[in-house]
Design a protein around this motif. Structure first.
Motif, PDB file in Angstrom:
ATOM      1  N   ALA A 157      40.164  36.767  31.158  1.00  0.00           N
ATOM      2  CA  ALA A 157      40.576  35.432  30.740  1.00  0.00           C
ATOM      3  C   ALA A 157      41.866  35.865  29.648  1.00  0.00           C
ATOM      4  CB  ALA A 157      39.541  34.814  29.879  1.00  0.00           C
ATOM      5  N   ARG A 158      42.895  35.166  29.865  1.00  0.00           N
ATOM      6  CA  ARG A 158      43.942  35.419  28.755  1.00  0.00           C
ATOM      7  C   ARG A 158      43.586  34.385  27.820  1.00  0.00           C
ATOM      8  NH1 ARG A 158      44.772  39.497  28.547  1.00  0.00           N
ATOM      9  NH2 ARG A 158      46.799  39.152  27.851  1.00  0.00           N
ATOM     10  N   ASP A 159      42.910  33.453  27.630  1.00  0.00           N
ATOM     11  CA  ASP A 159      43.000  32.518  26.335  1.00  0.00           C
ATOM     12  C   ASP A 159      42.490  33.257  25.189  1.00  0.00           C
ATOM     13  OD1 ASP A 159      39.972  30.819  27.424  1.00  0.00           O
ATOM     14  OD2 ASP A 159      40.513  33.022  27.599  1.00  0.00           O
ATOM     15  N   GLY A 160      41.861  34.544  25.181  1.00  0.00           N
ATOM     16  CA  GLY A 160      41.505  35.319  24.131  1.00  0.00           C
ATOM     17  C   GLY A 160      42.254  36.394  23.663  1.00  0.00           C
ATOM     18  N   ALA A 161      43.322  36.703  24.722  1.00  0.00           N
ATOM     19  CA  ALA A 161      44.339  37.845  24.506  1.00  0.00           C
ATOM     20  C   ALA A 161      44.578  38.067  22.935  1.00  0.00           C
ATOM     21  CB  ALA A 161      45.548  37.723  25.251  1.00  0.00           C
ATOM     22  N   GLY A 162      44.329  38.866  22.352  1.00  0.00           N
ATOM     23  CA  GLY A 162      44.584  39.384  21.106  1.00  0.00           C
ATOM     24  C   GLY A 162      43.756  38.904  19.948  1.00  0.00           C
ATOM     25  N   LEU A 217      47.597  35.211  40.034  1.00  0.00           N
ATOM     26  CA  LEU A 217      47.421  35.009  38.883  1.00  0.00           C
ATOM     27  C   LEU A 217      48.196  35.848  37.628  1.00  0.00           C
ATOM     28  CD1 LEU A 217      44.872  34.107  37.139  1.00  0.00           C
ATOM     29  CD2 LEU A 217      43.415  36.064  37.799  1.00  0.00           C
ATOM     30  N   ALA A 218      48.547  37.027  37.943  1.00  0.00           N
ATOM     31  CA  ALA A 218      49.442  37.903  37.309  1.00  0.00           C
ATOM     32  C   ALA A 218      50.690  36.967  36.934  1.00  0.00           C
ATOM     33  CB  ALA A 218      49.864  39.185  37.626  1.00  0.00           C
ATOM     34  N   LEU A 219      51.178  36.231  37.911  1.00  0.00           N
ATOM     35  CA  LEU A 219      52.492  35.431  37.546  1.00  0.00           C
ATOM     36  C   LEU A 219      52.002  34.347  36.760  1.00  0.00           C
ATOM     37  CD1 LEU A 219      55.240  34.822  38.006  1.00  0.00           C
ATOM     38  CD2 LEU A 219      54.773  33.594  40.130  1.00  0.00           C
ATOM     39  N   LYS A 224      53.712  33.276  33.118  1.00  0.00           N
ATOM     40  CA  LYS A 224      54.394  31.623  32.907  1.00  0.00           C
ATOM     41  C   LYS A 224      53.440  31.254  31.447  1.00  0.00           C
ATOM     42  CE  LYS A 224      55.777  30.876  37.337  1.00  0.00           C
ATOM     43  NZ  LYS A 224      55.434  29.686  38.640  1.00  0.00           N
ATOM     44  N   GLU A 225      52.128  31.455  31.595  1.00  0.00           N
ATOM     45  CA  GLU A 225      51.563  30.856  30.251  1.00  0.00           C
ATOM     46  C   GLU A 225      52.079  31.687  29.150  1.00  0.00           C
ATOM     47  OE1 GLU A 225      47.355  31.290  31.471  1.00  0.00           O
ATOM     48  OE2 GLU A 225      47.602  29.564  32.501  1.00  0.00           O
ATOM     49  N   GLY A 226      52.115  32.995  29.118  1.00  0.00           N
ATOM     50  CA  GLY A 226      52.402  33.877  28.054  1.00  0.00           C
ATOM     51  C   GLY A 226      54.150  33.406  27.542  1.00  0.00           C
ATOM     52  N   ASN A 227      54.923  33.263  28.466  1.00  0.00           N
ATOM     53  CA  ASN A 227      56.125  32.803  28.075  1.00  0.00           C
ATOM     54  C   ASN A 227      56.297  31.423  27.523  1.00  0.00           C
ATOM     55  OD1 ASN A 227      59.188  31.227  29.434  1.00  0.00           O
ATOM     56  ND2 ASN A 227      59.152  33.174  28.525  1.00  0.00           N
ATOM     57  N   GLN A 228      55.248  30.559  27.867  1.00  0.00           N
ATOM     58  CA  GLN A 228      55.260  29.018  27.330  1.00  0.00           C
ATOM     59  C   GLN A 228      54.790  29.032  25.996  1.00  0.00           C
ATOM     60  OE1 GLN A 228      56.477  26.015  28.982  1.00  0.00           O
ATOM     61  NE2 GLN A 228      56.308  25.755  26.857  1.00  0.00           N
ATOM     62  N   THR A 247      57.145  40.492  24.137  1.00  0.00           N
ATOM     63  CA  THR A 247      56.992  39.415  23.231  1.00  0.00           C
ATOM     64  C   THR A 247      57.340  38.143  24.074  1.00  0.00           C
ATOM     65  OG1 THR A 247      58.089  40.717  21.333  1.00  0.00           O
ATOM     66  CG2 THR A 247      58.321  38.500  21.385  1.00  0.00           C
ATOM     67  N   LEU A 248      58.558  37.976  24.865  1.00  0.00           N
ATOM     68  CA  LEU A 248      58.852  37.141  25.710  1.00  0.00           C
ATOM     69  C   LEU A 248      57.740  36.715  26.783  1.00  0.00           C
ATOM     70  CD1 LEU A 248      62.411  38.036  26.910  1.00  0.00           C
ATOM     71  CD2 LEU A 248      61.914  36.285  25.276  1.00  0.00           C
ATOM     72  N   PHE A 249      56.848  37.242  26.996  1.00  0.00           N
ATOM     73  CA  PHE A 249      55.647  37.100  27.835  1.00  0.00           C
ATOM     74  C   PHE A 249      54.267  36.861  27.217  1.00  0.00           C
ATOM     75  CE2 PHE A 249      58.715  38.424  31.205  1.00  0.00           C
ATOM     76  CZ  PHE A 249      58.689  37.103  31.876  1.00  0.00           C
ATOM     77  N   ASP A 250      54.297  37.235  25.772  1.00  0.00           N
ATOM     78  CA  ASP A 250      53.219  37.201  24.805  1.00  0.00           C
ATOM     79  C   ASP A 250      52.140  38.059  25.478  1.00  0.00           C
ATOM     80  OD1 ASP A 250      51.558  36.523  22.717  1.00  0.00           O
ATOM     81  OD2 ASP A 250      50.801  34.682  23.797  1.00  0.00           O
ATOM     82  N   THR A 251      52.274  39.426  25.759  1.00  0.00           N
ATOM     83  CA  THR A 251      51.337  40.341  26.268  1.00  0.00           C
ATOM     84  C   THR A 251      50.878  41.439  25.259  1.00  0.00           C
ATOM     85  OG1 THR A 251      53.090  41.725  27.018  1.00  0.00           O
ATOM     86  CG2 THR A 251      52.316  39.888  28.492  1.00  0.00           C
ATOM     87  N   LEU A 252      49.758  41.764  25.670  1.00  0.00           N
ATOM     88  CA  LEU A 252      49.088  42.673  24.676  1.00  0.00           C
ATOM     89  C   LEU A 252      49.589  44.196  25.473  1.00  0.00           C
ATOM     90  CD1 LEU A 252      45.428  41.677  24.197  1.00  0.00           C
ATOM     91  CD2 LEU A 252      47.234  41.957  22.454  1.00  0.00           C
ATOM     92  N   PRO A 253      49.458  45.177  24.687  1.00  0.00           N
ATOM     93  CA  PRO A 253      49.559  46.389  25.065  1.00  0.00           C
ATOM     94  C   PRO A 253      48.702  46.882  26.589  1.00  0.00           C
ATOM     95  CG  PRO A 253      49.656  46.896  22.852  1.00  0.00           C
ATOM     96  CD  PRO A 253      49.106  45.441  23.046  1.00  0.00           C
TER      97      PRO A 253
END
Length: 168
Positions: free
Chosen positions: A43-48, A65-67, A71-75, A118-124
């Motif tokens: 789940a990505r809703d709890g990332a970070g 799902l990766a895409l 997209k959600e992270g960029n938004q 940063t642009l995709f709001d991702t974690l390491p």
């Protein structure tokens, strides 16, 4: 439907379950990953926020799902509401101990104004970033191609994105 395409593109539930020490959702199907509850390993809703990072203990993420994650992270980035901002020593130690399992390999520009994490709001551990000028790939030793082969072969990424931008 998207769920049906993801289900057909993924391995069987038994193959999927054997690839991870973490359980799949209650539905028992990879297609159900599109509707994961908060706190589920994919789940990505709890990332970070919930202290979870992707490690080699996580199953491969289907490319669709990766895409969706990207997209959600960029938004979230566009909206100014990032979630992947809290990286602590526990998360870094888990990545060091367990190893990385990025869901996506991204070839992006070396421009310092475009930090892909940063642009995709991702974690390491979420994305495997390859940066160069002009998004060129050659077959020379130590090239981008070799890094992509490592990321998809050894690390299990199932999506490769080539990303450019304007006014480079």
């Amino acid at each position: 439907s998207v769920l049906a395409r993801i289900a057909s593109a993924t391995t069987s539930n038994s193959d999927y379950a054997m690839s991870s020490q973490r359980p799949i959702d209650a539905a028992g199907k990879a297609s159900a990953m599109m509707e994961l509850p908060f706190g589920h390993p994919l789940a990505r809703d709890g990332a970070g926020v919930d202290g979870r990072v992707r490690t080699s203990g996580d199953p491969p993420v289907p490319p669709e799902l990766a895409l969706k994650f990207l997209k959600e992270g960029n938004q979230r980035f566009v909206d100014g509401k990032p979630q992947s901002t809290k990286v602590d020593s526990i998360m870094r130690k888990e990545l060091d101990r367990e190893g990385q399992a990025p869901h996506t390999a991204i070839i992006g520009c070396a421009d310092s104004r475009c930090p892909l994490e940063t642009l995709f709001d991702t974690l390491p551990g979420d994305i495997f970033v390859l940066r160069n000028a002009g998004n060129t790939c050659t077959h020379a030793e130590g090239s981008m191609v070799g890094s992509l082969e490592f990321c998809t072969g050894k690390l299990g990424s199932r999506l490769i994105m080539v990303l450019g931008h304007t006014k480079c």
